[in-house]
Design a protein around this motif. Structure first.
Motif, PDB file in Angstrom:
ATOM      1  N   TRP A 104      12.001  30.004   2.706  1.00  0.00           N
ATOM      2  CA  TRP A 104      12.035  29.489   4.067  1.00  0.00           C
ATOM      3  C   TRP A 104      10.998  30.235   4.903  1.00  0.00           C
ATOM      4  O   TRP A 104      10.599  31.348   4.562  1.00  0.00           O
ATOM      5  CB  TRP A 104      13.425  29.702   4.669  1.00  0.00           C
ATOM      6  CG  TRP A 104      14.420  28.643   4.288  1.00  0.00           C
ATOM      7  CD1 TRP A 104      15.026  28.483   3.088  1.00  0.00           C
ATOM      8  CD2 TRP A 104      14.902  27.590   5.132  1.00  0.00           C
ATOM      9  NE1 TRP A 104      15.875  27.397   3.115  1.00  0.00           N
ATOM     10  CE2 TRP A 104      15.814  26.837   4.366  1.00  0.00           C
ATOM     11  CE3 TRP A 104      14.674  27.227   6.448  1.00  0.00           C
ATOM     12  CZ2 TRP A 104      16.488  25.725   4.878  1.00  0.00           C
ATOM     13  CZ3 TRP A 104      15.333  26.128   6.971  1.00  0.00           C
ATOM     14  CH2 TRP A 104      16.228  25.390   6.185  1.00  0.00           C
ATOM     15  N   TYR A 106       9.651  32.712   7.682  1.00  0.00           N
ATOM     16  CA  TYR A 106      10.231  33.994   8.076  1.00  0.00           C
ATOM     17  C   TYR A 106       9.397  34.598   9.200  1.00  0.00           C
ATOM     18  O   TYR A 106       8.270  34.163   9.476  1.00  0.00           O
ATOM     19  CB  TYR A 106      10.289  34.951   6.878  1.00  0.00           C
ATOM     20  CG  TYR A 106       8.988  35.109   6.131  1.00  0.00           C
ATOM     21  CD1 TYR A 106       7.973  35.978   6.590  1.00  0.00           C
ATOM     22  CD2 TYR A 106       8.749  34.392   4.957  1.00  0.00           C
ATOM     23  CE1 TYR A 106       6.784  36.117   5.910  1.00  0.00           C
ATOM     24  CE2 TYR A 106       7.542  34.527   4.270  1.00  0.00           C
ATOM     25  CZ  TYR A 106       6.570  35.386   4.754  1.00  0.00           C
ATOM     26  OH  TYR A 106       5.379  35.517   4.073  1.00  0.00           O
ATOM     27  N   ASN A 135       4.537  27.575  -0.024  1.00  0.00           N
ATOM     28  CA  ASN A 135       5.210  27.733  -1.310  1.00  0.00           C
ATOM     29  C   ASN A 135       4.368  27.109  -2.426  1.00  0.00           C
ATOM     30  O   ASN A 135       4.029  25.930  -2.371  1.00  0.00           O
ATOM     31  CB  ASN A 135       6.577  27.046  -1.278  1.00  0.00           C
ATOM     32  CG  ASN A 135       7.631  27.857  -0.556  1.00  0.00           C
ATOM     33  OD1 ASN A 135       8.094  28.880  -1.054  1.00  0.00           O
ATOM     34  ND2 ASN A 135       8.006  27.411   0.638  1.00  0.00           N
ATOM     35  N   HIS A 169      12.480  21.520  -3.613  1.00  0.00           N
ATOM     36  CA  HIS A 169      12.955  22.009  -2.320  1.00  0.00           C
ATOM     37  C   HIS A 169      14.316  21.403  -1.968  1.00  0.00           C
ATOM     38  O   HIS A 169      15.208  22.101  -1.494  1.00  0.00           O
ATOM     39  CB  HIS A 169      11.942  21.656  -1.228  1.00  0.00           C
ATOM     40  CG  HIS A 169      10.729  22.534  -1.241  1.00  0.00           C
ATOM     41  ND1 HIS A 169      10.423  23.405  -0.225  1.00  0.00           N
ATOM     42  CD2 HIS A 169       9.737  22.675  -2.165  1.00  0.00           C
ATOM     43  CE1 HIS A 169       9.302  24.039  -0.505  1.00  0.00           C
ATOM     44  NE2 HIS A 169       8.865  23.612  -1.675  1.00  0.00           N
ATOM     45  N   ASN A 173      17.384  24.774  -2.114  1.00  0.00           N
ATOM     46  CA  ASN A 173      17.941  25.394  -0.906  1.00  0.00           C
ATOM     47  C   ASN A 173      17.484  24.715   0.380  1.00  0.00           C
ATOM     48  O   ASN A 173      17.654  25.258   1.461  1.00  0.00           O
ATOM     49  CB  ASN A 173      17.558  26.881  -0.861  1.00  0.00           C
ATOM     50  CG  ASN A 173      16.057  27.092  -0.765  1.00  0.00           C
ATOM     51  OD1 ASN A 173      15.286  26.157  -0.950  1.00  0.00           O
ATOM     52  ND2 ASN A 173      15.643  28.314  -0.468  1.00  0.00           N
ATOM     53  N   ARG A 174      16.888  23.534   0.259  1.00  0.00           N
ATOM     54  CA  ARG A 174      16.432  22.752   1.418  1.00  0.00           C
ATOM     55  C   ARG A 174      15.381  23.497   2.252  1.00  0.00           C
ATOM     56  O   ARG A 174      15.248  23.226   3.444  1.00  0.00           O
ATOM     57  CB  ARG A 174      17.611  22.333   2.308  1.00  0.00           C
ATOM     58  CG  ARG A 174      18.719  21.569   1.568  1.00  0.00           C
ATOM     59  CD  ARG A 174      18.223  20.217   1.085  1.00  0.00           C
ATOM     60  NE  ARG A 174      19.218  19.519   0.289  1.00  0.00           N
ATOM     61  CZ  ARG A 174      20.101  18.655   0.778  1.00  0.00           C
ATOM     62  NH1 ARG A 174      20.111  18.407   2.079  1.00  0.00           N
ATOM     63  NH2 ARG A 174      20.947  18.057  -0.010  1.00  0.00           N
ATOM     64  N   ALA A 175      14.656  24.425   1.654  1.00  0.00           N
ATOM     65  CA  ALA A 175      13.548  25.051   2.379  1.00  0.00           C
ATOM     66  C   ALA A 175      12.550  23.973   2.776  1.00  0.00           C
ATOM     67  O   ALA A 175      12.313  23.024   2.015  1.00  0.00           O
ATOM     68  CB  ALA A 175      12.867  26.095   1.504  1.00  0.00           C
ATOM     69  N   PRO A 176      11.967  24.053   3.963  1.00  0.00           N
ATOM     70  CA  PRO A 176      11.014  23.025   4.403  1.00  0.00           C
ATOM     71  C   PRO A 176       9.904  22.820   3.374  1.00  0.00           C
ATOM     72  O   PRO A 176       9.358  23.783   2.826  1.00  0.00           O
ATOM     73  CB  PRO A 176      10.456  23.598   5.710  1.00  0.00           C
ATOM     74  CG  PRO A 176      11.543  24.484   6.219  1.00  0.00           C
ATOM     75  CD  PRO A 176      12.175  25.087   4.995  1.00  0.00           C
ATOM     76  N   VAL A 218      10.271  22.789  13.044  1.00  0.00           N
ATOM     77  CA  VAL A 218      11.009  23.570  12.046  1.00  0.00           C
ATOM     78  C   VAL A 218      11.486  24.889  12.661  1.00  0.00           C
ATOM     79  O   VAL A 218      12.652  25.277  12.517  1.00  0.00           O
ATOM     80  CB  VAL A 218      10.125  23.849  10.812  1.00  0.00           C
ATOM     81  CG1 VAL A 218      10.809  24.851   9.877  1.00  0.00           C
ATOM     82  CG2 VAL A 218       9.831  22.562  10.061  1.00  0.00           C
ATOM     83  N   ILE A 222      15.347  26.294  13.158  1.00  0.00           N
ATOM     84  CA  ILE A 222      15.809  27.561  12.594  1.00  0.00           C
ATOM     85  C   ILE A 222      16.397  28.450  13.689  1.00  0.00           C
ATOM     86  O   ILE A 222      17.414  29.121  13.492  1.00  0.00           O
ATOM     87  CB  ILE A 222      14.653  28.283  11.871  1.00  0.00           C
ATOM     88  CG1 ILE A 222      14.218  27.482  10.643  1.00  0.00           C
ATOM     89  CG2 ILE A 222      15.068  29.698  11.450  1.00  0.00           C
ATOM     90  CD1 ILE A 222      12.981  28.039   9.961  1.00  0.00           C
TER      91      ILE A 222
END
Length: 284
Positions: A104, A106, A135, A169, A173-176, A218, A222
């Protein structure tokens, strides 16, 4: 966006339609040593300078929050010190090695939570900025992780590539899931833009829990998460994009200015498009 050969008229239209515009330096200098040795002041001239050009030549009224370094030339602290000084909220230049699950975004209030990729020097000091981490999809992926650079991901291969990365994704963990493409890659791979649009339509048809949003959207989610059942009323996402259709809505009311100008002490010609009057000299 970078400055040389920029089409500020299109940037103005895209911004008016709700899309986010970020900076990519003034010069887009490809040299490793140029960015490695750049001072905080030089970083500011490149990034804040480009932000100023966007505000002027693209007449942008929306805030410009983010940046990416050309060729992902991340070299330590000066870049991030500049971001803090100049009020940039996020960077999207650090590429994480292949990681399961995907990372994700950070903040740099603490150390980078992954190994730094070869060719990059990640910051080690605290900086109050966000990193919209890139990523990698596998260990062999180039830094931009989506570029075909010569048609590698054209046709069905591009569609399959997007599905593979999205699935990783979505099911972990559904990370963008960031889609990073250069326009020349679409230009050099005929039909790939249509494939991307078809893929987006297919994903939205199959999933009622997937949204295509900007990087600042995004970050806003968050910072203030909204449940799926109420996300349609999530206030920061209500400023939606509209279709970009220059044929039905002419850019600059049909009066785009093509500026071919030179620097004050240089005869080489530089060009860019804008809705505003052209300057006497190339502004850099």
């Amino acid at each position: 966006m970078s400055h040389d050969h920029a089409n500020y008229s299109v940037a103005q239209k895209l911004s008016q339609n709700g899309h986010e515009i970020a900076v990519h330096s003034v010069t887009h200098n490809p040299g490793r040593d140029y960015w490695k040795n750049a001072t905080t002041e030089e970083w500011g001239k490149e990034m804040s300078g480009m932000r100023a050009y966007l505000r002027w030549y693209a007449n942008l009224s929306r805030p410009i929050y983010g940046m990416r370094v050309p060729h992902f030339r991340v070299y330590g602290e000066n870049q991030f010190l500049m971001m803090q000084e100049q009020g940039f909220l996020y960077d999207s230049s650090i590429a994480a090695p292949h990681h399961s699950p995907p990372l994700w975004p950070y903040t740099l209030h603490s150390r980078v939570p992954h190994r730094c990729s070869p060719g990059q020097r990640c910051p080690v000091k605290i900086h109050p900025v966000w990193e919209m981490v890139v990523n990698r999809i596998d260990g062999k992926c180039v830094l931009d992780c989506n570029g075909n650079h010569g048609g590698k991901f054209s046709g069905n291969k591009f569609y399959e590539f997007l599905n593979k990365k999205f699935k990783r994704h979505y099911e972990y963990n559904r990370a963008p899931f960031g889609i990073y493409r250069h326009w020349d890659e679409f230009k050099n791979a005929p039909g790939s833009l249509e494939i991307l649009i078809k893929w987006i339509d297919d994903i939205l048809a199959k999933h009622d829990d997937v949204y295509f949003v900007t990087m600042i959207d995004v970050i806003r989610w968050i910072q203030n998460p909204s449940k799926l059942e109420t996300v349609k009323d999530f206030e920061p996402w209500k400023d939606k994009c509209t279709d970009f259709s220059p044929m039905s809505s002419p850019i600059c009311a049909g009066k785009v200015n093509r500026c071919d100008v030179h620097r004050k002490n240089d005869t080489k010609m530089y060009s860019f498009d804008t809705c505003l009057p052209c300057p006497k000299f190339f502004p850099w």
